[in-house]
Design an enzyme around this catalytic site. Structure first.
Site, PDB file in Angstrom:
ATOM      1  N   TYR A  68      -8.500  -7.718   9.144  1.00 58.97           N
ATOM      2  CA  TYR A  68      -7.176  -8.418   9.054  1.00 58.97           C
ATOM      3  C   TYR A  68      -7.337  -9.360   7.584  1.00 58.97           C
ATOM      4  CZ  TYR A  68      -6.766  -5.787  13.258  1.00 58.97           C
ATOM      5  OH  TYR A  68      -6.888  -5.287  14.324  1.00 58.97           O
ATOM      6  N   ASN A  89       3.647  -1.774  13.870  1.00 57.51           N
ATOM      7  CA  ASN A  89       3.088  -0.519  12.601  1.00 57.51           C
ATOM      8  C   ASN A  89       4.192   0.690  13.717  1.00 57.51           C
ATOM      9  OD1 ASN A  89       3.102   1.798  11.619  1.00 57.51           O
ATOM     10  ND2 ASN A  89       0.505   1.771  12.203  1.00 57.51           N
ATOM     11  N   CYS A  97      -2.998   2.084  11.245  1.00 55.60           N
ATOM     12  CA  CYS A  97      -3.844   0.929  11.862  1.00 55.60           C
ATOM     13  C   CYS A  97      -4.744   0.861  12.892  1.00 55.60           C
ATOM     14  CB  CYS A  97      -2.498  -0.013  12.360  1.00 55.60           C
ATOM     15  SG  CYS A  97      -2.133   1.015  13.744  1.00 55.60           S
ATOM     16  N   HIS A  98      -6.099   1.540  13.116  1.00 57.21           N
ATOM     17  CA  HIS A  98      -6.824   1.709  13.762  1.00 57.21           C
ATOM     18  C   HIS A  98      -8.365   1.006  12.327  1.00 57.21           C
ATOM     19  CE1 HIS A  98      -6.425   5.802  12.006  1.00 57.21           C
ATOM     20  NE2 HIS A  98      -7.660   5.745  12.473  1.00 57.21           N
ATOM     21  N   GLU A 123     -13.795   9.138  12.438  1.00 59.10           N
ATOM     22  CA  GLU A 123     -13.987   9.225  11.080  1.00 59.10           C
ATOM     23  C   GLU A 123     -15.275   8.834  10.291  1.00 59.10           C
ATOM     24  OE1 GLU A 123     -10.917   6.833  10.185  1.00 59.10           O
ATOM     25  OE2 GLU A 123      -8.875   8.633  10.676  1.00 59.10           O
TER      26      GLU A 123
END
Length: 131
Positions: A68, A89, A97-98, A123
């Protein structure tokens, strides 16, 4: 519009995407199956602070994270403001946003921290606090 990913239901504002629901769901399914790392969808970003944060999130590559604080520095604002915008979002997963995490932990996610962890693991991203 709702879709399901890794056993969790997510809601998105499909009016911000220039594609039909079937195309969106197909791309989410391809992402979940590991056949897609990025979404090929034209997104209309809101013309406000949330839209600016969404654009910054969209630039984070799959498999990477930003804090952040990183996004706050980029946007010349406070980390809490970035966190609040992430929470607003309207296109979770599609606008990632993850991939925005706390310095030492995952912290908040509208779909729950387990889904956030699952998306990041999918990912291949490093997860803060799990070392």
């Amino acid at each position: 519009m709702q879709f399901r990913i890794f056993g969790c239901d997510r809601e998105i504002d499909a009016s911000l995407i220039d594609a039909d629901a079937e195309t969106i769901r197909d791309q989410v399914r391809e992402y979940e199956d590991g056949d897609r790392r990025t979404f090929d969808l034209e997104v209309e970003y809101p013309d406000d602070f949330t839209g600016a944060v969404m654009r910054a999130m969209a630039r984070i590559p799959a498999g990477e994270t930003r804090t952040y604080g990183d996004l706050a520095s980029e946007l010349e604002t406070a980390p809490i403001a970035v966190g609040q915008a992430c929470g607003r979002n309207p296109l979770p997963v599609i606008v990632p946003c993850h991939r925005v995490v706390g310095r030492d932990s995952l912290t908040g996610y509208g779909g729950g921290l387990e889904l956030k962890r699952r998306l990041l693991e999918h990912e291949g991203a490093s997860i803060p606090g799990s070392e």
